[in-house]
Design a protein around this motif. Sequence first.
Motif, PDB file in Angstrom:
ATOM      1  N   SER A 158     105.751  20.603  35.015  1.00 50.95           N
ATOM      2  CA  SER A 158     104.711  20.090  34.124  1.00 50.95           C
ATOM      3  C   SER A 158     104.820  20.648  32.705  1.00 50.95           C
ATOM      4  CB  SER A 158     103.329  20.410  34.697  1.00 50.95           C
ATOM      5  OG  SER A 158     103.126  21.808  34.766  1.00 50.95           O
ATOM      6  N   TYR A 159     105.637  21.686  32.508  1.00 49.24           N
ATOM      7  CA  TYR A 159     105.795  22.298  31.188  1.00 49.24           C
ATOM      8  C   TYR A 159     106.910  21.646  30.378  1.00 49.24           C
ATOM      9  CZ  TYR A 159     102.787  25.959  33.048  1.00 49.24           C
ATOM     10  OH  TYR A 159     101.731  26.642  33.596  1.00 49.24           O
ATOM     11  N   MET A 160     107.579  20.658  30.935  1.00 45.69           N
ATOM     12  CA  MET A 160     108.709  20.060  30.232  1.00 45.69           C
ATOM     13  C   MET A 160     108.265  19.290  28.992  1.00 45.69           C
ATOM     14  SD  MET A 160     111.287  18.836  33.255  1.00 45.69           S
ATOM     15  CE  MET A 160     112.586  18.604  32.037  1.00 45.69           C
ATOM     16  N   LEU A 161     107.091  18.687  29.041  1.00 47.09           N
ATOM     17  CA  LEU A 161     106.593  17.971  27.877  1.00 47.09           C
ATOM     18  C   LEU A 161     106.349  18.933  26.716  1.00 47.09           C
ATOM     19  CD1 LEU A 161     105.855  15.080  27.044  1.00 47.09           C
ATOM     20  CD2 LEU A 161     103.494  15.609  27.620  1.00 47.09           C
ATOM     21  N   PHE A 199     114.852  23.713  27.211  1.00 48.95           N
ATOM     22  CA  PHE A 199     114.683  22.378  27.784  1.00 48.95           C
ATOM     23  C   PHE A 199     115.913  21.951  28.584  1.00 48.95           C
ATOM     24  CE2 PHE A 199     115.386  17.771  27.364  1.00 48.95           C
ATOM     25  CZ  PHE A 199     114.281  17.313  28.056  1.00 48.95           C
ATOM     26  N   LEU A 200     117.091  22.190  28.029  1.00 54.08           N
ATOM     27  CA  LEU A 200     118.317  21.791  28.710  1.00 54.08           C
ATOM     28  C   LEU A 200     118.489  22.557  30.020  1.00 54.08           C
ATOM     29  CD1 LEU A 200     120.863  20.046  28.545  1.00 54.08           C
ATOM     30  CD2 LEU A 200     121.988  21.930  27.349  1.00 54.08           C
ATOM     31  N   GLY A 201     118.177  23.854  29.995  1.00 53.76           N
ATOM     32  CA  GLY A 201     118.285  24.647  31.216  1.00 53.76           C
ATOM     33  C   GLY A 201     117.308  24.182  32.282  1.00 53.76           C
ATOM     34  N   THR A 202     116.087  23.859  31.870  1.00 57.37           N
ATOM     35  CA  THR A 202     115.096  23.350  32.822  1.00 57.37           C
ATOM     36  C   THR A 202     115.538  22.020  33.409  1.00 57.37           C
ATOM     37  OG1 THR A 202     113.342  24.435  31.557  1.00 57.37           O
ATOM     38  CG2 THR A 202     112.662  22.769  33.136  1.00 57.37           C
ATOM     39  N   LEU A 203     116.109  21.159  32.560  1.00 60.37           N
ATOM     40  CA  LEU A 203     116.547  19.847  33.018  1.00 60.37           C
ATOM     41  C   LEU A 203     117.701  19.962  34.011  1.00 60.37           C
ATOM     42  CD1 LEU A 203     116.245  16.769  32.743  1.00 60.37           C
ATOM     43  CD2 LEU A 203     117.871  16.876  30.840  1.00 60.37           C
ATOM     44  N   ARG A 208     116.404  17.104  40.314  1.00 64.07           N
ATOM     45  CA  ARG A 208     115.673  15.869  40.572  1.00 64.07           C
ATOM     46  C   ARG A 208     114.203  15.973  40.172  1.00 64.07           C
ATOM     47  NH1 ARG A 208     116.296  12.472  46.205  1.00 64.07           N
ATOM     48  NH2 ARG A 208     115.409  10.514  45.430  1.00 64.07           N
ATOM     49  N   ARG A 209     113.599  17.132  40.421  1.00 61.19           N
ATOM     50  CA  ARG A 209     112.187  17.287  40.059  1.00 61.19           C
ATOM     51  C   ARG A 209     111.999  17.181  38.553  1.00 61.19           C
ATOM     52  NH1 ARG A 209     109.393  22.356  42.874  1.00 61.19           N
ATOM     53  NH2 ARG A 209     107.642  21.448  41.722  1.00 61.19           N
ATOM     54  N   ALA A 210     112.949  17.726  37.798  1.00 64.69           N
ATOM     55  CA  ALA A 210     112.855  17.663  36.345  1.00 64.69           C
ATOM     56  C   ALA A 210     113.010  16.231  35.844  1.00 64.69           C
ATOM     57  CB  ALA A 210     113.906  18.565  35.718  1.00 64.69           C
ATOM     58  N   SER A 211     114.011  15.524  36.350  1.00 61.85           N
ATOM     59  CA  SER A 211     114.224  14.135  35.919  1.00 61.85           C
ATOM     60  C   SER A 211     113.073  13.238  36.339  1.00 61.85           C
ATOM     61  CB  SER A 211     115.540  13.612  36.493  1.00 61.85           C
ATOM     62  OG  SER A 211     115.533  13.671  37.912  1.00 61.85           O
ATOM     63  N   THR A 212     112.516  13.484  37.513  1.00 66.06           N
ATOM     64  CA  THR A 212     111.368  12.701  37.973  1.00 66.06           C
ATOM     65  C   THR A 212     110.157  12.926  37.082  1.00 66.06           C
ATOM     66  OG1 THR A 212     112.163  12.835  40.259  1.00 66.06           O
ATOM     67  CG2 THR A 212     109.843  12.252  39.929  1.00 66.06           C
ATOM     68  N   GLU A 213     109.970  14.167  36.645  1.00 70.48           N
ATOM     69  CA  GLU A 213     108.849  14.484  35.755  1.00 70.48           C
ATOM     70  C   GLU A 213     108.994  13.769  34.419  1.00 70.48           C
ATOM     71  OE1 GLU A 213     105.356  16.315  34.219  1.00 70.48           O
ATOM     72  OE2 GLU A 213     106.110  15.961  36.250  1.00 70.48           O
ATOM     73  N   LEU A 214     110.186  13.732  33.877  1.00 67.84           N
ATOM     74  CA  LEU A 214     110.404  13.046  32.604  1.00 67.84           C
ATOM     75  C   LEU A 214     110.179  11.547  32.747  1.00 67.84           C
ATOM     76  CD1 LEU A 214     113.561  14.869  31.182  1.00 67.84           C
ATOM     77  CD2 LEU A 214     111.178  15.125  30.485  1.00 67.84           C
TER      78      LEU A 214
END
Length: 221
Positions: A158-161, A199-203, A208-214
């Motif tokens: 949820s912190y990716m935004l 951001f890149l490291g989180t992605l 899959r969870r990161a890409s799904t969140e985006l």
Amino acid sequence: MAKCKQCKIEIIDHVSVCPLCGSVLEDVEEGENTYPNIRFKDRKILLFLRIFLFAAILSEILLIYLNTKYFKGIYWSAISGGAMAYAYFTMRFAVLHNAGYRTKLILQAISSILLVVLIDWSIGFTGWSLNYVLPAGILVLDLAIIILMIVNNRNWQSYMLFQIFMILWSFVPLIFYYFHLVTKPDLSIIALIGSSCLFLGTLIIGGRRASTELKRRFHVR
């Protein structure tokens, strides 16, 4: 309806004594409000804020008058006005507003940086606020995001935004550098690299969870 204090029960029948212990019953008014007024404290704080705002405006008018009358090269009235505005914003938004803590954290940091920039401008603007404080604030926020992701590890995606927001915010010092407001861009470049790597490291690590969140955030199917 009556209540027995001894047995801690309510008696529906129209009797004057408790059928269990014989104690005298006390009448209980129907529709009695047993819930506390949870907004009473907020109303008191809002009243205090209105009084503070009124006093701050009057004080700032007086300080501006004194500053212009006895001006000696420093716009100290701007510093006092900025400090009072920052205090009001902190109490009004950070304490009472219903926004999430992540939004409050970012807005509080941005307002702090703006106050420092105002101080720098008021004493002659040597550029230290934009050269150092602004990119340092970005790095501190990146570190805060990392800590929050560790603490709230079940919902880290949820912190990716906010990470995307930090990348965009990291371009601000470089824009200032283009207009020659920032003269030493080294720390600004480090801030941009730090936000981008976060951001890149989180992605990549998030998978899959990161890409799904985006996809969910940007409504991509």
